[in-house]
Design a protein around this motif. Sequence first.
Motif, PDB file in Angstrom:
ATOM      1  N   PHE A 160       0.829  -1.291   0.071  1.00 22.67           N
ATOM      2  CA  PHE A 160      -0.091  -0.034  -0.043  1.00 22.67           C
ATOM      3  C   PHE A 160       0.745   1.128  -0.091  1.00 22.67           C
ATOM      4  CE2 PHE A 160      -3.903  -2.196   2.007  1.00 22.67           C
ATOM      5  CZ  PHE A 160      -4.236  -2.701   0.901  1.00 22.67           C
ATOM      6  N   LEU A 167      -3.377   3.875  -6.222  1.00 21.99           N
ATOM      7  CA  LEU A 167      -4.542   3.120  -6.181  1.00 21.99           C
ATOM      8  C   LEU A 167      -5.596   3.439  -7.111  1.00 21.99           C
ATOM      9  CD1 LEU A 167      -5.390   2.218  -2.319  1.00 21.99           C
ATOM     10  CD2 LEU A 167      -4.435   0.921  -4.384  1.00 21.99           C
ATOM     11  N   TYR A 195      -9.236   1.204  -0.577  1.00 24.32           N
ATOM     12  CA  TYR A 195     -10.000   1.776  -1.625  1.00 24.32           C
ATOM     13  C   TYR A 195     -10.798   2.909  -0.907  1.00 24.32           C
ATOM     14  CZ  TYR A 195      -7.904   0.149  -5.881  1.00 24.32           C
ATOM     15  OH  TYR A 195      -7.064  -0.280  -6.918  1.00 24.32           O
TER      16      TYR A 195
END
Length: 528
Positions: A160, A167, A195
């Motif tokens: 991440f 993203l 998300y």
Amino acid sequence: MDAAALWQRYQDWLYYHEGLEFYLDISRMRFDDSFVAAMQPKLDKAFKEMDALEKGAIANPDENRMVGHYWLRNPELAPTPEIKQEIIETVEQIEAFVSKIHSGEIHPPDARKFTDIISIGIGGSALGPEFVAEALAPDNAPLDIHFIDNSDPAGIDRLFSKLKDRLYRTLVIVISKSGGTPEPRNGMIEVQNAYAKQNLNFSAHAVAVTGTGSKLYNVATSENWLATFPMPDWVGGRTSELSAVGFVPAALQGIDIREMLAGAKEMDIATRKPDLKTNPAALLALAWYFAGNGRGEKDMVVLPYKDSLLLFSRYLQQLVMESLGKEKDLDGNIVYQGIAVYGNKGSTDQHAYVQQLREGVPNFFMTFIEVLEDRQGSSVEIDPGVTSGDYLSGFLQGTRQALYEKKRDSITVTIPQVNPRTVGALIALYERAVGFYGFMVNINAYHQPGVEAGKKAAAEILDLQKKVMEVLKENASLSLSEIAEKAGQPDQVEAIYKLLRHLSNNDRGVILQGNLAQPSSLKASLQG
Ligand SMILES: O=P(O)(O)OC[C@H]1O[C@H](O)[C@H](O)[C@@H](O)[C@@H]1O
């Protein structure tokens, strides 16, 4: 054996496939003619069973399943017109989807194109895609791929932090044949959460590869994901690289999946021949049988002398060990079969463990994977008239020789280049060799009953954790055995200790007090 006899043996046993420019050399496995003659009945049985398998026999009897990965590269072989149609359509659907992604016709809500992929899956739903990405992804791939193949929060966080600014233009592929494996489910939820934190619509970024009707299938269809590709029941996880499992991620990276299929199909034709000397998979299986007495007594070390093939041995670990590692044979006898596989790459590993291989415990046989093409373009001379590729080639030959001098056997597989065709061919070769070997030693190579035990035990630990937390909520401070009593699990003190130690290290409100070197002295309570 003197040099002339060895050279003769090399030529006697050399297998060469003209179309694939593929060589297999088993001359440095020290079997003799009487061994080959003695193996003939087992080979004949394997040829016959393989033929039946390809025709749609229930080759995986305890799961009552057909084993159909060979049909993927030649749909004409499929046992029914529906299966044939499904195979053809799936590849077409993948190509149509991928071309829309590449052109930007399908694009993320907030960007013109997708630039990255997070591929979530484990076992057969990760190892093939990882191997192929490492081997074949072009330098300027249309999309860069990243993997989540575990339930490790720190590993997920590392990804991440790398992708946080991308993203919104990352495509997420969730791959799970069963659609119910915990690790990919956890990965999916972690990614969905990431998300959501950025106010991004996950469904507009998500693709599933799974069995029709699975839990994952239902989530993907009810949430309206971008696409769902089928994973048929008759393709096993570890033989799924040439199905949607491997092809969705591969095609998205710009890898030519038709060429992978073509290479595999050509190898399938070669490995279908019911004749040892002209069938490279049968030759491999014979060599494995010889090495380990048909009982896996020696480990298979796989050393590709090429960086891009680094993950081949890891991929083979599942293919070989999950297929062949069985407690019982097909007649129910306890046999404890299997062949252990390990290796990374040469010459790198020469500086790690080849010392033991040459001089230490002789419990292995080597498979060298040689790639004839050093690089595209010309090479600088490291020494006069010598390139780094010459060195690499010399290291391989030297190690093969040095091992042989010490009676340590080796196989050498040689391919002209690492490309989609040769990688497809390698996958097909090993799939078939594993199938052959499985029939030679009379086991079911297509189920994995042993994997279930660990999964079940893990689920029990998580249930226990819930019970323990309930007990702690209702009590001030308790010893581990008191907790076990109150949770109705008096035999589970050690498991409770371990899960509490884990929780107390992760801000989960659990406090453990006492002497950490004496777990029985510990008392647990909840914070606040
Ligand atoms: O694709 P999935 O159904 O999620 O399965 C992923 C993997 O997990 C299982 O535990 C099996 O042992 C593997 O053969 C399989 O490849």
